[in-house]
Design a protein around this motif. Structure first.
Motif: not given
Lengths: 520, 344, 348
Positions: A321-323, A342-343, A346-347, A352, A374-375, A377-378, A381, A429, C194, C198, C210-214
């Motif tokens: 999902g990066a591109d 990427p989100r 990850l879901e 990656f 970070l991953g 938490q992202a 939400g 990751w 958070a 973030l 972005r790559l971490a899904g934020v």
């Protein structure tokens, strides 16, 4: 393997018409001895390769030679006169020019101007543009390049830009040309063209310092090799006296026993009757990657072999999902899906880790703990913050499991070494509990110890059922870990090999020859 | 992806060069002038539209006064173009103009000769510009903040000189404005000539001097410019000095134009100037832009202003329309950038 | 002691205390607080009251700056919100009723939120540089405000509106409670959820985030919406203060003062780590300085000279070049003392 069978040539034995003589050069950074009493000699009309792993001191040496860093002790002599460079301009005036991997030209200006900038012929009315472009065109032509010098630099390929940078060096009347990884983003033909230019310059008496990670290229173009390790000089060798295996041993400095122990991984049998974690069919993107197929099963490690720029990074970016791909379909656990960010990936438990640790990996000003979290938490939400105890537990677990040093969760990640940053990223990751982990060059530029830690961890995780895609420039590493290897060349997938059936030379051979000239 | 054998390159060789071929060459060489040409097209369209709507808009008198009314803006825009092409920004120009204007009016009021006052205005602008440039280059201050300090300083100093407007009766200064050189129906004032001279000198410096080319190189990539051995530090300081000098010159022109110095002059002018420069095709990210483009931008700005006056509409529309035009231009620029990135 | 000096709030706090002490020494009346009709009066109380518009704007600006952005349109948004609110009150049958004023304020702030969405859309979706994107509204906004008020300065008489800026609650100015509440809510939301971390992640490294899904788009858009809404409230307070909607003067230069306050408070314009407490101190410094300048008998119009000096001083203190020079100076003076490791900052 014995430690050393080749005696370094002693400086006294050679002709002393050196154009650059560095003697006992030492450079210190806060807490690091970047160069420790290093000697280096460069003579006219030779291509001299500077070899070493990342962190060996190659770029420090180059920067000392080009006036970017000042030398703490030791001397630099150019054509027999001792010099102290305080800026790049100084070094250029002394005839030392550099072409960097990330091209240092102005993309917004014309080709001709980039060649001539700062040296444009001037008349009464200021810069004489006609002569400027004519002179630029002559310089380019002498390198075998026919270009419309009035076109904007950014409209040309990286390879052409590289050659423009070299012509610029020639305008400056360079006697020393430093090429810092010039080939890393070039395709085969472009490399050939570059080498033709380099040989031409060498025959004109220019001394060329060449840095590359590609052993083939080193052996194709160099006359002499200097090897650095951990900021110290290992030795200087004529190319014919130093077989590849020995070169690698000298660069790495110790036997590969520790890494060899992991090799069990490759022979593990994989159950391919279940649905693959991910299956890509004809996934591609115009101008980026021709349609490629790939599938990865639970517990399997699939390696991707290919040079930098071969499309290996481009391929995995389409998988996570990066591109966004514009052709083909992706299935996750047998179900067709679209991963547009990427989100989304990850879901679907696809993580990656980018090859570009600094720009696309770590968040330097945040702490180790915040980076690991970070991953997770992202995905949760911003509203549902992970509770403190839970967070401390997760962070402590990964710091311990991956051996992050210093083991301080409140340290800024930017202050850690490359290897430890990579471990923090791996922790981030893994904390998202992925089912497919895509690692792009996870071991680049980190020390051997950290490298072994990471390889061991990856093999262990795969044994527990994680699917992994593993990219590395080091084929040994790929073959050791992966059960299958997808081979890429020129932004195209040229095949998938069972790694138990091939060795490094086999893969290189395959990369170089299979599918040559035809569309599979 | 399977059976096609003819590659596109093979096909292209057979076809003789056509118009599209020339267009492609033009784009490859001059992609950066496209936004400027777009501004020109817009200017022409506005003029045609106004002519049709009002019947008598495009006449020598209107167009002559266009230059006269916007002379100070034009001078500021030239200086701003230098700064923006290096990737910087100068918020201080409106205040510098007010400060030098009021200071000059005060000095003239005290009987100081204009032969001293006028160079002093230029020098005053240059000094403030120098301060901004030094902050930016040697103290790593962001241009936005450094020029903000310049804005505060110049505005405050303007009020320190006088809180009220001061009339100017000096004959030399008045001459700049009141003289009309007629060419048939057309006329030029010395202020207009000053503005046009600034444009010409600015354009020539940008195109034909190493300093000018270094301005572009810095905007294209400061690190690269440094590694290419160019005089980056000197250039970055100098562009702010140039902008300051233009601020001083604009102060002179505006004082002549309004016949007085006034400390509240030029509040928000920096935004008008930036808008005009951007409309004229200069990229706010640096590296691309032309002084002539800024001339076109100022003319677009001035023409819209005149059209609104003709229509008797609220001047509040002026800000809205300029805001919308700015939006249009930055969106178009953004699209161009995105497409260029995708091509790679 | 050295831990204290290295705390990120040390220098801003020190500056504020020093200013207050200087003022008090120069005129002891400065910190005198008197009680009249059950309400407190005095210079410190005035500072707390008058800070309200800038505090709200600076609060929003802090978040925007943390994402590597900037919002130049806050002054124009203030003008629009004031114009909308006062036009509603002016046109209503009962301008003095609490209901009318509440509705007017809600609509004014609501419009400002929409303007914030517009800014956020340009920045986060169209990916236009924040300076340029918000410049559009900065230019057009006041024009819109002028259109709403028909080019006039709308004046109203309405006690509930007057209360917003000039009223007292529990002896303290009501406007003070507004900004304290805003600061409290924003701080709680940022740090208890958070969102803060973030936001910082997006500001420090957008691509890695972005790559971490934020969801960077949403976070960035959100900061502009918050900034717009807070500016809208600031516009209402400003209008309440003068009981008029002045589209030209409302929030003039406030974007610059707000940015200055944020920088004074130790948040870098380069984005990333931010400090709301720092911004609060920054605004108080500016207001105290303003009151000092007035006391010195300088016309408030001339005060920008002082702020220019402050900006220069602050950027010089933060400049790496000055740090290097200072460090060399210290090291030379204490060459025999074990060296002080530079660059280790206490984490927040």
């Amino acid at each position: 393997m014995s430690t050393s069978t080749t005696e370094p040539t002693k400086p006294q034995e050679r002709g002393t018409d050196a154009v650059v003589e560095m003697r006992g050069v030492t450079i210190r950074f806060p807490g690091v001895l970047a160069l420790d009493r290093v000697d280096f000699t460069l003579r006219p009309g030779e291509v001299h390769a500077l070899m070493g792993e990342n962190g060996a001191g190659k770029s420090t040496l180059i920067k000392a030679l080009t006036g970017v860093y000042s030398v703490d002790s030791g001397t630099i002599a150019v054509s027999g006169t001792e010099r102290v460079f305080s800026s790049t301009a100084d070094a250029q005036a002394a005839g030392i020019s550099t072409v960097y991997q990330e091209i240092n030209l102005c993309p917004n200006l014309s080709v001709g101007e980039n060649v001539m900038l700062g040296h444009e012929p001037r008349g009464l009315r200021g810069i004489d543009w006609r002569t400027t472009h004519r002179t630029a065109a002559e310089h380019l032509r002498s390198l075998g390049l026919e270009l419309d010098t009035q076109t904007i630099l950014s409209s040309h390929s990286i390879a052409v830009q590289q050659l423009v940078a070299i012509s610029r060096a020639m305008v400056l009347d360079a006697r020393v040309l430093i090429l810092d990884e010039p080939t890393s983003s070039l395709d085969r033909d472009e490399v050939e063209q570059l080498f033709t230019v380099i040989r031409g310059l060498r025959d004109r008496g220019v001394a060329i310092l060449f840095v590359s990670h590609f052993l083939d290229q080193i052996y194709e173009i160099s006359d002499r090799i200097t090897v650095l390790r951990n900021g110290t000089l290992v030795g200087e060798y004529a190319i014919d006296d130093l077989p590849r295996g020995e070169l690698v041993t000298k660069m790495i400095g110790r036997e590969l026993d520790e890494l060899e122990a992991i090799s069990v991984s490759a022979e593990r049998a994989i159950d391919r009757t279940v649905a693959p974690v991910i299956k890509a069919e004809g996934v591609g993107r115009k101008g980026v990657l021709e349609p490629a197929d790939l599938d990865v099963f639970p517990g399997e490690i699939v390696g991707i072999a290919g040079l930098l720029g071969s499309g290996r990074t481009e391929l995995v970016r389409l998988l996570c999902g990066a591109d966004r791909p514009d052709t083909g379909t992706l299935s996750v656990h047998g179900k067709v899906t679209r991963l547009s960010t990427p989100r989304h990936a990850l879901e679907r438990r696809i993580a990656f880790s980018s090859e570009n640790r600094r720009a696309e990996g770590i968040v330097a000003d945040l702490t180790v703990a915040e980076n690991i979290m970070l991953g997770i938490q992202a995905r949760r939400g911003w509203l549902r913050k992970v509770r403190k105890q839970e967070q401390d537990a997760v962070v402590a677990e990964y710091i311990k499991a991956l051996g992050v040093r210093p083991a301080d969760p409140n340290r800024k990640v930017g202050d850690l070494s490359g290897g430890n940053q990579q471990k923090v990223l791996l922790g981030r990751w893994l904390a998202t509990a992925p089912e497919l982990l895509i690692l792009d060059e996870p071991t680049r530029g980190i020390d051997v110890g950290a490298k072994a830690d990471i390889q061991r961890k990856v093999a262990e995780l795969a044994e527990q059922g994680l699917a992994v895609i593993f990219i590395s420039s080091e084929l040994e590493e790929v073959l050791r870990l992966a059960q299958r290897v997808a081979v890429m060349r020129d932004r195209r997938q040229i095949g998938v090999l069972e790694s138990s059936a091939v060795d490094v030379d086999g893969v290189i051979d395959y990369m170089a020859t299979v599918g040559e000239g035809s569309v599979a | 992806m399977s059976t096609t054998t003819t590659t596109p390159t093979a096909g292209r060789r057979i076809v003789p060069p056509r118009l599209s071929e020339y267009a492609r060459t033009f784009v490859a060489r001059h992609a950066s002038v496209m936004p400027m040409l777009a501004a020109l097209v817009i200017l022409v369209l506005i003029l045609i539209g106004a002519q049709i709507h009002f019947g008598d808009f495009v006449n020598p008198r209107t167009l002559s006064s266009l230059l006269l009314d916007n002379a100070y803006l034009l001078i500021l825009a030239v200086g701003m173009t230098f700064v923006i092409v290096t990737g910087g920004i100068d918020l201080s120009v409106g205040s510098v103009m007010a400060f030098t204007g009021i200071a000059a009016a005060q000095m003239l009021d005290h009987g100081v000769s204009s032969a001293i006052v006028i160079p002093a205005m230029i020098l005053g602008g240059a000094v403030i510009g120098l301060m901004i440039g030094v902050l930016v280059q040697y103290f790593d201050v962001q241009p936005f903040i450094a020029s903000l300090a310049g804005l505060f300083l110049a505005r405050g100093l303007a009020y320190v000189v006088s809180l009220k407007s001061i009339r100017v009766e000096n004959e030399h200064v008045i001459w700049l404005q009141s003289t009309r050189w007629w060419f048939g129906e057309w006329y030029l004032t010395p202020t207009g000539v000053l503005a046009l001279l600034t444009v010409v000198v600015g354009a020539l410096v940008m195109k034909y001097t190493r300093f000018g080319r270094t301005v572009y190189a810095v905007g294209g990539g400061e690190q690269s410019a440094r590694l290419m051995g160019l005089a980056v530090a000197r250039t970055k300081v100098l562009v702010y000095v140039i902008s300051g000098v233009c601020g001083g010159l604009a102060g002179l022109v505006l004082t002549a134009y309004s016949g007085a110095g006034y400390p509240r002059n030029g509040i928000g002018t920096e935004l008008d100037v930036i808008a005009a420069v951007v409309i004229g095709g200069t990229l706010l990210t640096g590296g691309v832009g032309y002084v002539v483009g800024s001339l076109i931008g100022v003319l677009v700005y001035g023409t819209i202003h005149t059209v609104i006056s003709y229509m008797g509409a609220e001047q509040s529309w002026m800000r809205i329309i300029i805001g919308l035009m700015l939006l249009m231009f930055i969106v178009v620029q953004r699209v161009i950038v995105v497409r260029a990135e995708r091509r790679r | 002691m050295s831990r204290l000096i290295k705390h990120h709030l040390f220098w801003p706090g020190f500056a504020l205390v020093a200013l207050v002490v200087l003022n008090t020494v120069a005129r002891p009346r400065f910190i005198e607080i008197s009680v009249q009709h059950g309400a407190l009066y005095g210079a410190p109380i005035d500072i707390l009251r008058n800070s309200a518009p800038m505090m709200l704007v600076a609060l929003g600006m802090t978040l925007v700056i943390a994402t590597r952005g900037i919002d130049l349109s806050v002054g124009a948004v203030m003008a629009v919100s004031g114009a909308v609110a006062l036009t509603i009150i002016d046109g209503s049958d009962s301008p003095g009723s609490v209901g009318t004023v509440l509705i007017a304020i809600l609509v004014g702030v609501g419009v400002s939120l929409i303007l914030g969405v517009w800014n956020g859309f340009l920045v986060s979706v169209l990916k236009i540089q924040p300076i340029i994107a918000t410049l559009v509204l900065m230019m057009a906004g006041r024009g819109v405000a002028l259109l709403i008020t028909d080019g006039f300065i709308t004046t109203v008489t309405s006690d509930p509106l007057k209360y917003v800026a000039s009223g007292h609650l529990l002896g303290l100015p009501f406007a003070f409670f507004i900004w304290v509440a805003a600061v409290a809510v924003v701080s709680l939301v940022e740090r208890r959820t958070a969102l803060g971390v973030l936001t910082e992640a997006v500001g420090i490294n957008p691509e890695a985030s972005r790559l971490a899904g934020v969801r960077a788009t949403g976070i960035i858009l959100g900061t502009y919406v918050v900034s717009g809404g807070l500016a809208g409230m600031a516009g209402v307070i400003y209008s309440s203060n003068i009981m008029a909607a002045d589209a030209n003067a409302a929030g003039e230069l406030i974007e610059l003062y707000a940015i200055l306050a944020v920088v004074l408070g130790g948040t870098s314009l380069a984005g990333g780590k931010f400090s709301i407490a720092g911004t609060v101190i920054g605004v108080l410094i500016i207001q105290t300085l303003e009151s000092t300048i007035l006391f010195l008998g300088v016309s408030s119009a001339q005060s920008p000279v002082f702020f220019a000096a402050v900006v220069v001083l602050v950027v010089l203190i933060q400049a790496p070049a000055v740090h290097r020079a200072a460090r060399q100076f210290v090291q030379r003076r204490s060459a025999n003392v074990p060296d002080i490791t530079p660059g280790t900052e206490v984490a927040r």
